[in-house]
Design a protein around this motif. Structure first.
Motif, PDB file in Angstrom:
ATOM      1  N   MET A   1     104.215  57.287 112.862  1.00 12.10           N
ATOM      2  CA  MET A   1     105.415  56.701 112.263  1.00 12.10           C
ATOM      3  C   MET A   1     105.033  55.570 111.313  1.00 12.10           C
ATOM      4  SD  MET A   1     108.711  55.052 114.197  1.00 12.10           S
ATOM      5  CE  MET A   1     110.081  54.381 113.250  1.00 12.10           C
ATOM      6  N   SER A   2     105.520  55.654 110.099  1.00 11.71           N
ATOM      7  CA  SER A   2     105.186  54.653 109.093  1.00 11.71           C
ATOM      8  C   SER A   2     105.923  53.348 109.372  1.00 11.71           C
ATOM      9  CB  SER A   2     105.567  55.154 107.699  1.00 11.71           C
ATOM     10  OG  SER A   2     104.877  56.345 107.393  1.00 11.71           O
ATOM     11  N   PRO A   3     105.283  52.208 109.092  1.00 13.09           N
ATOM     12  CA  PRO A   3     105.938  50.912 109.305  1.00 13.09           C
ATOM     13  C   PRO A   3     107.094  50.715 108.327  1.00 13.09           C
ATOM     14  CG  PRO A   3     103.868  50.621 108.153  1.00 13.09           C
ATOM     15  CD  PRO A   3     103.921  52.050 108.577  1.00 13.09           C
ATOM     16  N   THR A   4     108.078  49.974 108.740  1.00 12.07           N
ATOM     17  CA  THR A   4     109.216  49.664 107.876  1.00 12.07           C
ATOM     18  C   THR A   4     108.812  48.603 106.862  1.00 12.07           C
ATOM     19  OG1 THR A   4     110.032  47.921 109.330  1.00 12.07           O
ATOM     20  CG2 THR A   4     110.768  50.174 109.795  1.00 12.07           C
ATOM     21  N   SER A   5     109.663  48.401 105.873  1.00 14.38           N
ATOM     22  CA  SER A   5     109.381  47.379 104.862  1.00 14.38           C
ATOM     23  C   SER A   5     109.331  45.991 105.498  1.00 14.38           C
ATOM     24  CB  SER A   5     110.446  47.424 103.764  1.00 14.38           C
ATOM     25  OG  SER A   5     111.751  47.236 104.310  1.00 14.38           O
ATOM     26  N   THR A   6     110.152  45.778 106.514  1.00 12.32           N
ATOM     27  CA  THR A   6     110.133  44.483 107.207  1.00 12.32           C
ATOM     28  C   THR A   6     108.816  44.273 107.931  1.00 12.32           C
ATOM     29  OG1 THR A   6     112.537  44.587 107.543  1.00 12.32           O
ATOM     30  CG2 THR A   6     111.291  43.075 108.954  1.00 12.32           C
ATOM     31  N   GLN A   7     108.315  45.326 108.579  1.00 14.25           N
ATOM     32  CA  GLN A   7     107.035  45.234 109.276  1.00 14.25           C
ATOM     33  C   GLN A   7     105.876  45.008 108.297  1.00 14.25           C
ATOM     34  OE1 GLN A   7     107.375  49.013 111.366  1.00 14.25           O
ATOM     35  NE2 GLN A   7     107.534  47.942 113.341  1.00 14.25           N
ATOM     36  N   ARG A   8     105.940  45.642 107.139  1.00 15.62           N
ATOM     37  CA  ARG A   8     104.899  45.445 106.138  1.00 15.62           C
ATOM     38  C   ARG A   8     104.869  44.005 105.633  1.00 15.62           C
ATOM     39  NH1 ARG A   8     102.486  50.040 104.325  1.00 15.62           N
ATOM     40  NH2 ARG A   8     103.534  52.031 104.728  1.00 15.62           N
ATOM     41  N   ARG A   9     106.044  43.445 105.393  1.00 17.06           N
ATOM     42  CA  ARG A   9     106.104  42.053 104.923  1.00 17.06           C
ATOM     43  C   ARG A   9     105.573  41.105 105.993  1.00 17.06           C
ATOM     44  NH1 ARG A   9     111.109  43.778 102.725  1.00 17.06           N
ATOM     45  NH2 ARG A   9     112.226  42.915 104.540  1.00 17.06           N
ATOM     46  N   ALA A  10     105.922  41.387 107.246  1.00 19.33           N
ATOM     47  CA  ALA A  10     105.445  40.544 108.340  1.00 19.33           C
ATOM     48  C   ALA A  10     103.918  40.649 108.468  1.00 19.33           C
ATOM     49  CB  ALA A  10     106.117  40.946 109.648  1.00 19.33           C
TER      50      ALA A  10
ATOM     51  N   THR B   1      99.097  45.560 114.564  1.00 18.38           N
ATOM     52  CA  THR B   1     100.121  46.188 115.405  1.00 18.38           C
ATOM     53  C   THR B   1     101.373  46.529 114.591  1.00 18.38           C
ATOM     54  OG1 THR B   1     101.050  44.036 116.042  1.00 18.38           O
ATOM     55  CG2 THR B   1      99.306  44.954 117.442  1.00 18.38           C
ATOM     56  N   LEU B   2     101.610  45.768 113.532  1.00 18.66           N
ATOM     57  CA  LEU B   2     102.770  46.020 112.672  1.00 18.66           C
ATOM     58  C   LEU B   2     102.488  47.084 111.620  1.00 18.66           C
ATOM     59  CD1 LEU B   2     103.914  42.317 112.131  1.00 18.66           C
ATOM     60  CD2 LEU B   2     105.032  44.029 113.580  1.00 18.66           C
ATOM     61  N   ASP B   3     101.274  47.072 111.091  1.00 16.27           N
ATOM     62  CA  ASP B   3     100.906  48.047 110.053  1.00 16.27           C
ATOM     63  C   ASP B   3      99.458  48.499 110.271  1.00 16.27           C
ATOM     64  OD1 ASP B   3     100.626  49.643 107.866  1.00 16.27           O
ATOM     65  OD2 ASP B   3     100.976  48.067 106.362  1.00 16.27           O
ATOM     66  N   PRO B   4      99.241  49.420 111.201  1.00 12.55           N
ATOM     67  CA  PRO B   4      97.864  49.863 111.531  1.00 12.55           C
ATOM     68  C   PRO B   4      97.197  50.675 110.428  1.00 12.55           C
ATOM     69  CG  PRO B   4      99.492  51.167 112.718  1.00 12.55           C
ATOM     70  CD  PRO B   4     100.255  50.074 112.047  1.00 12.55           C
ATOM     71  N   SER B   5      97.912  51.039 109.384  1.00 13.11           N
ATOM     72  CA  SER B   5      97.326  51.828 108.301  1.00 13.11           C
ATOM     73  C   SER B   5      96.703  50.961 107.214  1.00 13.11           C
ATOM     74  CB  SER B   5      98.401  52.731 107.671  1.00 13.11           C
ATOM     75  OG  SER B   5      99.406  51.944 107.045  1.00 13.11           O
ATOM     76  N   LEU B   6      96.853  49.642 107.297  1.00  8.48           N
ATOM     77  CA  LEU B   6      96.341  48.743 106.276  1.00  8.48           C
ATOM     78  C   LEU B   6      94.861  48.454 106.556  1.00  8.48           C
ATOM     79  CD1 LEU B   6      97.272  47.259 103.736  1.00  8.48           C
ATOM     80  CD2 LEU B   6      97.871  45.303 105.164  1.00  8.48           C
ATOM     81  N   ALA B   7      93.983  49.123 105.828  1.00 12.30           N
ATOM     82  CA  ALA B   7      92.544  49.058 106.106  1.00 12.30           C
ATOM     83  C   ALA B   7      91.975  47.657 105.952  1.00 12.30           C
ATOM     84  CB  ALA B   7      91.799  50.025 105.177  1.00 12.30           C
TER      85      ALA B   7
END
Length: 241
Positions: free
Chosen positions: A1-10, A39-45
Motif C-alpha cells: 500500500m502506497s503512503p498517503t500525501s500526508t504520510q509523505r510530508r511527515a 515507517t511512514l514511507d518505506p519506499s523512500l530509499a
C-alpha cells in the motif's frame, strides 16, 4: 500500500529533523528519526542511506549492511548505498564484496563529481590492502603445507634407503647413507627455490602500488570490538538531503 500525501510530508519532515541531528553529531537520535520516517514511507530509499550513515558513525556494521542492501533494492544505482555496503562488508571481513561495491561507488562518484569520491577511494585502497593480506596468509599456509608434505616424503624415502642398505656390509651402508643425505639436502634446496618462485608469482600485480597503504594507520574505534584501519586525516561523511 502506497503512503498517503500526508504520510509523505511527515516522512520528509522527519528526514529533515534527522539530517539536522546528524549534523550535530547526534547519530542515535538521527537514526530514530529516519526509522520513524521509514515507517511512514518505506519506499523512500534515501531514508535507509541516511540511517546507514548513522550506523556507520556508531560502528554498527550489520545494520549498515542491512540498510544499504535495502536501499539498493529500491534503487540499485545509489552511489552512497554502494559506498556504505562496501565499507560494512570490509569491516565484516568480506573484502571481495567490499571491493566490488566500493568500486561501483567510486565510479558513480567520479561521474557525478561528488566530493565523497576521495573518501571512497581511500576506503577502496584499504579494502584492497586487506584482500592482499588475506591472500598472502593463504599462500603462506599453502606453501608451508606443501613443504611439510614433501619433507615427510623425503624422510620416508631416506628411511627406506637405510633399511634397504641394512642388509649390505657396514661400509656400503655408510656410503649409501651419505649419498642419500646429500640427495635429501639437494632436494630440500630445490624445494625452497620452487616455493619462493611460486609465492612471488602469485602476488597480485598491484602489491607494489603505494596507494594501498597511503595515509592508512591502525586505530581502535571506541565503539568497535576490534582494531580497524582508519585514515589519519578525518573526512566528513554526508547524509543525503
Amino acid at each position: 500500500m502506497s503512503p498517503t500525501s500526508t504520510q509523505r510530508r511527515a516522512a520528509e519532515s522527519l528526514k529533515a529533523e534527522g539530517n539536522a541531528l546528524f549534523t550535530k553529531g547526534k547519530y542515535s537520535a538521527a537514526a530514530e528519526c529516519y526509522t520513524e520516517a521509514i515507517t511512514l514511507d518505506p519506499s523512500l530509499a534515501v531514508l535507509y542511506v541516511n540511517r546507514g550513515m548513522c550506523y556507520k558513525k556508531l560502528c554498527k556494521w550489520q545494520q549498515v549492511a542491512q540498510d544499504a542492501t535495502t536501499a539498493l533494492s529500491h534503487n540499485r544505482d545509489l552511489m552512497k548505498a554502494h559506498y556504505l555496503l562496501g565499507v560494512a562488508r570490509r569491516e565484516l571481513r568480506d573484502v571481495q564484496q567490499a571491493i566490488t561495491h566500493l568500486s561501483k561507488a567510486l565510479e558513480a562518484a567520479r561521474e557525478q563529481g561528488d566530493s565523497i569520491k576521495d573518501e571512497i577511494w581511500r576506503e577502496l585502497a584499504k579494502a584492497k590492502y586487506a584482500a592482499w593480506q588475506q591472500d598472502s596468509k593463504q599462500r603462506s599456509a599453502q606453501a608451508e603445507a606443501v613443504k611439510q608434505q614433501l619433507d615427510s616424503l623425503l624422510r620416508s624415502q631416506w628411511l627406506q634407503g637405510c633399511v634397504a642398505n641394512a642388509t649390505g656390509n657396514t661400509a656400503g651402508m655408510n656410503g649409501s647413507k651419505d649419498g642419500l643425505e646429500q640427495e635429501q639436502q639437494d632436494l630440500q634446496e630445490q624445494l625452497q627455490a620452487v616455493l619462493q618462485v611460486r609465492v612471488l608469482a602469485a602476488l597480485p600485480a598491484w602489491r607494489n602500488q603505494p596507494a594501498a597503504t597511503a595515509g592508512v594507520e591502525l586505530a581502535s574505534c571506541s565503539a568497535c570490538v576490534h582494531a580497524r584501519p582508519q585514515i589519519a586525516h578525518p573526512v566528513r561523511s554526508f547524509v543525503t538531503v
